[in-house]
Enzyme design. Structure first.
Site, mmCIF file in Angstrom:
data_model
loop_
_atom_site.group_PDB
_atom_site.id
_atom_site.type_symbol
_atom_site.label_atom_id
_atom_site.label_comp_id
_atom_site.label_asym_id
_atom_site.label_seq_id
_atom_site.Cartn_x
_atom_site.Cartn_y
_atom_site.Cartn_z
ATOM 1 N N GLY A 175 0.853 -1.239 0.161
ATOM 2 C CA GLY A 175 0.216 0.136 -0.434
ATOM 3 C C GLY A 175 0.506 0.885 0.432
ATOM 4 N N ASP A 176 1.638 1.287 0.965
ATOM 5 C CA ASP A 176 2.702 2.310 0.888
ATOM 6 C C ASP A 176 3.763 2.835 -0.660
ATOM 7 O OD1 ASP A 176 2.477 2.718 3.219
ATOM 8 O OD2 ASP A 176 4.172 0.508 3.959
ATOM 9 N N ALA A 177 3.334 1.209 -1.394
ATOM 10 C CA ALA A 177 4.704 1.626 -3.023
ATOM 11 C C ALA A 177 3.575 2.422 -3.432
ATOM 12 C CB ALA A 177 4.836 0.550 -3.094
#
Length: 330
Positions: free
Chosen positions: A308-310
């Site tokens: 999700g961060d990526a």
């Protein structure tokens, strides 16, 4: 962003100037390893969930490192996204990152890794608490996170008010904050929101974990009016919907969240909800669009830690280049 850059470059034959991105969050050193279900049960953590360490988790980090083959990764949700945005931008020091670390070896390791990735880190450093850590328990292709904020929890708004940070704030056009930072310094978030609204800049925030809209409802509600973009996954969307709208229907939650009042009327709010392999939902102006996710062959999937961060990092990189929403999502 496109309009602002057209004005800035009017009459000049120059390419689009990428907006500078700055993130505020909780820098953590991830301690990651593959585990069996018994290890998850032992510490009371669930796959695809992220929690803050409690007293019962105090022995987890040393014991985990001693009994498993672990990998150390410079992490923390916001820092992950900023590092990916920096990588995708292709321009050195196009991004900056602010958070609190300890004056210790882990802190040095974090700073070296982030700077090595081209991020202009501006850590607040203190000796009261060690650099924060996060246990990443991987089973199959999924992960559970248990974060011990330690030094990250010591961030103080006085650092934000300092001359070097204010200079970085003035230079940035796109701001990103993971919801986890709501547990640390709501006054800093509110100050960022006021700056963004007054200067007609762009503020992006992530719901980050189900416990944020559930247990940090008030600071989240205070921050939402300043947000131009709100990210989340299906689990976080469901909890936010139950807590605020009395529904867990993800499309309904996206539309209602996008329609909440905004401090700046310069642009409508955009809500982006990912759903794993299912279509990503984007709500804006009463309309919702779905973007299919290209399926990765199962044998190529390592784990979901940082996925999700990526995604957000890639989105921010394209947003800062003035791309449309479909390009940002894809």
């Amino acid at each position: 962003l496109q309009d602002e850059n057209r004005t800035r470059l009017q009459g000049k034959q120059q390419p689009f100037i990428m907006a500078r991105i700055i993130g505020f969050g909780n820098p953590l050193l991830d301690i990651s390893s593959v585990v069996e279900q018994s290890e998850l049960d032992k510490w009371g953590v669930k796959l695809n969930d992220a929690i803050l360490a409690e007293e019962k988790h105090a022995p987890l980090y040393a014991e985990f490192a001693a009994t498993h083959k672990v990998e150390y990764i410079a992490g923390g949700a916001t820092q992950n996204s900023i590092r990916v945005a920096q990588w995708m931008s292709g321009t050195p020091s196009q991004t900056a990152y602010v958070g609190c670390i300890g004056e210790d070896a882990f802190g040095e390791q974090l700073e070296k890794a982030a700077r090595g990735d081209g991020v202009d880190v501006k850590y607040m450093k203190q000796s009261k608490a060690p650099t924060g850590t996060c246990a990443v328990l991987v089973k199959g292709a999924e992960r559970a996170l248990c974060a011990n904020l330690a030094a990250a929890n010591c961030y103080d708004k006085s650092h934000f008010d300092s001359e070097p940070i204010q200079a970085a704030v003035d230079a940035a056009q796109v701001f990103y904050i993971a919801g986890f930072f709501l547990t640390v310094s709501p006054p800093t978030i509110m100050a960022i929101g006021e700056h963004v609204a007054a200067a007609n800049k762009t503020l992006c925030m992530n719901l980050s974990a189900p416990f944020i809209p559930q247990f940090f409802k008030d600071p989240l509600a205070a921050a939402i009016p300043y947000c131009d973009f709100v990210f989340g996954n299906e689990s976080e969307a469901e909890v936010f919907g139950n807590e605020n709208f009395g529904t867990a229907d993800i499309k309904t939650v996206a539309l209602k969240l996008a329609a909440l009042p905004k401090k700046s009327g310069a642009r409508p709010r955009v809500v982006v909800f990912t759903q794993g392999k299912d279509a990503t939902l984007v709500a804006c102006g009463g309309v919702i669009n779905e973007y299919p996710v290209p399926l990765l062959p199962k044998e190529q999937l390592v784990d979901t830690n940082g996925a999700g961060d990526a995604f957000v990092g890639g989105f921010l990189a394209k947003l800062a280049k003035g791309c449309d929403l479909a390009t940002c999502v894809n």
